[in-house]
Structure formats: C-alpha cells, structure tokens
Write an enzyme that holds these catalytic residues in place. Structure first.
Site, PDB file in Angstrom:
ATOM      1  N   GLU A 222       0.842  -1.204   0.000  1.00 46.06           N
ATOM      2  CA  GLU A 222       0.000   0.000   0.000  1.00 46.06           C
ATOM      3  C   GLU A 222       0.883   1.263   0.000  1.00 46.06           C
ATOM      4  O   GLU A 222       0.558   2.262  -0.647  1.00 46.06           O
ATOM      5  CB  GLU A 222      -0.904  -0.042   1.241  1.00 46.06           C
ATOM      6  CG  GLU A 222      -2.161   0.791   1.172  1.00 46.06           C
ATOM      7  CD  GLU A 222      -3.238   0.283   0.214  1.00 46.06           C
ATOM      8  OE1 GLU A 222      -3.454  -0.939   0.122  1.00 46.06           O
ATOM      9  OE2 GLU A 222      -3.849   1.124  -0.456  1.00 46.06           O
TER      10      GLU A 222
ATOM     11  N   LYS B  68      -3.528  10.895   1.574  1.00 45.12           N
ATOM     12  CA  LYS B  68      -4.905  10.415   1.776  1.00 45.12           C
ATOM     13  C   LYS B  68      -5.765  11.548   2.336  1.00 45.12           C
ATOM     14  O   LYS B  68      -6.891  11.768   1.902  1.00 45.12           O
ATOM     15  CB  LYS B  68      -4.922   9.197   2.704  1.00 45.12           C
ATOM     16  CG  LYS B  68      -6.344   8.728   2.952  1.00 45.12           C
ATOM     17  CD  LYS B  68      -6.516   7.271   3.062  1.00 45.12           C
ATOM     18  CE  LYS B  68      -8.005   6.918   3.027  1.00 45.12           C
ATOM     19  NZ  LYS B  68      -8.296   5.546   3.233  1.00 45.12           N
TER      20      LYS B  68
ATOM     21  N   HIS C 156      -7.694  -6.241  -6.520  1.00 43.17           N
ATOM     22  CA  HIS C 156      -8.872  -6.880  -5.916  1.00 43.17           C
ATOM     23  C   HIS C 156      -9.262  -8.152  -6.674  1.00 43.17           C
ATOM     24  O   HIS C 156      -9.696  -9.137  -6.075  1.00 43.17           O
ATOM     25  CB  HIS C 156     -10.065  -5.915  -5.908  1.00 43.17           C
ATOM     26  CG  HIS C 156      -9.986  -4.895  -4.804  1.00 43.17           C
ATOM     27  ND1 HIS C 156     -10.501  -3.627  -4.936  1.00 43.17           N
ATOM     28  CD2 HIS C 156      -9.447  -4.972  -3.566  1.00 43.17           C
ATOM     29  CE1 HIS C 156     -10.279  -2.953  -3.805  1.00 43.17           C
ATOM     30  NE2 HIS C 156      -9.637  -3.746  -2.964  1.00 43.17           N
TER      31      HIS C 156
HETATM   32  N1  GLY Z   1      -8.772   2.628   0.743  1.00 42.54           N
HETATM   33  C1  GLY Z   1      -9.229   3.560  -0.190  1.00 42.54           C
HETATM   34  C2  GLY Z   1     -10.119   4.618   0.378  1.00 42.54           C
HETATM   35  O1  GLY Z   1     -10.170   4.791   1.570  1.00 42.54           O
HETATM   36  O2  GLY Z   1     -10.799   5.273  -0.367  1.00 42.54           O
END
Ligand code: GLY
Length: 340
Positions: A181, A213, A238
C-alpha cells in the site's frame, strides 16, 4: 510527534507518534463519556490488551475481542458487538476505540456508525495497512456472503492515533502487505520518496502517506471522483485477491495490480523508457513477488464483470508518470488489448 488535520464533514486530527509515553495526552481528550469499548482481535489482545486497559484505567473500560481474520467482518460479529454495547449500558455519549488492523477498524467503525445512530469512534491502527490507509477517511463496512464491504457507511472517527510502537510486533507477511500500500502512495506522489520507503516504517513515512490520503478525502469524502485515485493498483489487485480466495495478502495483490497498471498505462499514455524504469523501480523496491498465476482471461472476467461495473467500461487509475495519476475509463476491448 506529527499531526494532520482532516477536513471532512466532521473534522478530526491524526496524531502519529512513536513510544507510548504520550498515549494519554494524545487520546484522552477525544474520549467522550465515562465508558470506553475497546474492540480488538485475538492476535492484538495477546500483545496489548493489558497495556491498553492500563492506559485507559481512568475510564470504565470494556474490552470486546473478535476472532482474528476477515471472517469477523460478518453480520454475526456486528450484531454481537451491538448487543454487548447495549447490555453493558453504552449510550450515544460514550466511545468506541477500534484497536487493530483493517478488519477491526471496518467492523468497529460500522458498529460505531449505527449504534444509537452514531457513537464516538477513535481509530488506533495496529497494522501498517490500517495506519497508512483504512484508519483514515471514514470507510466502514462488513461483508456479505456474496462479496466484501457490501454493507457499510461513511463514518468519520473523532480522532486517529497512530503509534509506530504497535507496528514493531507485526509478522513479515503483514509488513510486506503494508508496504504494498505504501508503494501505491510512492507512485501517487513524489513526496513519498524511494529513500523514505526503503528506510522502513517511520513517523515521517506514515505522515507523508496519510497527508496524501488526507488531501484526497478532504476534497472528495464520499468518492464521487478524486478519491478513486486511492484505488491505484486496486482494480486488478482486488481481482487477484478474490481469485486467490484471499490467500494472497491485500498489499501483495496491490503490487501485482500495479504491474498491470503499468502495462496499461504504457499503452494508453505511450510512456517513455525512463518513465517505465522509474515506475518499475518503485514497484519492485521491496522485492514483492510480482508474478501472477492467473490468466489474462480470469483477470478480465473479474475486472469487467465486477458487481460495481456498468458492464461496458471500467474506471482505471493509470499513471502518466510518477506522481501524475489519471482516472481513465476503458472499454472491455481496450483492457483486453492492454493486458493480453
Ligand atoms: N482505501 C481507499 C479509500 O479509503 O478510499
């Protein structure tokens, strides 16, 4: 100690520290009410149950332990936890702490989002994957027989407390998965440099990943557009995860998915050899197994006929370069031509 503010529908702080001396100073102020339910799995409980209960001893602490593994994201565990909260007298003015990896975070988050229409939630991740990804952004879910994360809610925590101390006891498989990740972030933004990634887990590395993020989810909390960028490598990843019946870890599948992302990006954007080399260098920086035992046809079937798709085209996150991702809609025929 490093801090980040997340500005979603509710605002909250991420604290990233190392060493547990500052735990109470960072966490206590976010706890609502007198009662705290700590949800953890059987693995984490063996290592940290006593420590966390001691740290929170000023409160009335209830520890709920679920079996380790994806199967705990089930309706049975979900209702068990709701019933426990109710019989232990929790009200909307108390707090849940999700202390664990993605499974515990998703499950506890969904419990928190629905118990009495929403109870305060603090995420304390104990895996690299949850520290750099799932503990932030408010995605919560449980699984149905027919697929993962099919029941859930966007529910933002009151705070996220990451401590590298909890990541020191992780088995190699979990570390490798977490770095899968992290490699995704190193491709999404030049701020996560190869040197930083190669130096291993640090507050700074977690901070830089979560900053990416944070910036994305603050602009697009509910994934109407930009948040899809976080799925770089995940579309095929996925598919491989599902084909392997979840025997290959999530992060390792993401890395395999990134290899396909590069293959497709190469064709769609006509990348130069130096761009291809740079992307490859990042994908391979932790010596993940990038081979794939599934055929292009098997992958196509999973990717193109996913329940979420429209049956004609699939949205892929591709790379124009390191730090320059683009969301592109590809027809099934285009995908076929790129990956065969
Ligand atoms: N793991 C991707 C998201 O939180 O959008």
């Amino acid at each position: 100690m490093l801090k980040l503010k997340v500005k979603t529908s509710t605002k909250y702080q991420i604290t990233i520290g190392s060493g547990l001396e500052g735990f109470n100073q960072s966490v206590d102020k976010y706890i609502k009410g007198d009662k705290v339910a700590i949800i953890m799995d059987t693995n984490v409980s063996k290592l940290y149950k006593n420590l966390l209960e001691e740290k929170l001893s000023a409160k009335k602490v209830f520890t709920y332990i679920v079996p380790a593994g994806e199967n705990s994201k089930s309706k049975e565990q979900y209702f068990n936890l709701l019933e426990k909260l109710c019989s232990d007298g929790f009200t909307r003015h108390d707090t849940i702490i999700a202390f664990g990896g993605g499974v515990v975070g998703d499950l506890s988050g969904f419990v928190a989002s629905t118990y009495m229409r929403g109870i305060a939630l603090i995420q304390v991740p104990t895996t690299i994957l949850s520290a750099v990804d799932s503990s932030v952004g408010g995605k919560t879910a449980i699984n149905l027989e027919n697929g993962k994360n099919l029941v859930g809610a966007f529910y933002q925590p009151r705070a996220v407390y990451v401590n590298t101390e909890f990541l020191k006891t992780l088995p190699d498989k979990e570390i490798k998965s977490g770095f899968g990740e992290i490699i995704k972030y190193a491709l999404l933004s030049k701020k996560v440099t190869l040197d930083l990634v190669k130096n291993g887990i640090s507050e700074k590395l977690i901070y830089e990943c979560l900053k990416i993020k944070r910036d994305i989810v603050s602009k697009d909390e509910k994934e109407s557009s930009l948040r899809a960028l976080l799925n770089l490598g995940h579309t095929v990843g996925h598919a491989i995860e599902s084909l392997s019946k979840y025997q290959i870890s999530h992060g390792e599948c993401v890395v395999k998915g990134l290899i396909y992302t590069l293959k497709i990006s190469q064709k769609v954007f006509n990348l130069t050899q130096s761009q291809i080399d740079q992307i490859n260098k990042i994908i391979n920086c932790y010596n993940h197994d990038t081979s794939c035992e599934y055929s292009a046809e098997q992958i196509m079937n999973k990717v193109c006929f996913d329940k979420k798709g429209d049956g004609k085209a699939v949205k892929f996150v591709l790379l124009k370069d390191v730090g320059n991702p683009k969301i592109v809609s590809l027809t099934h025929q285009q995908i076929k031509e790129c990956i065969e």
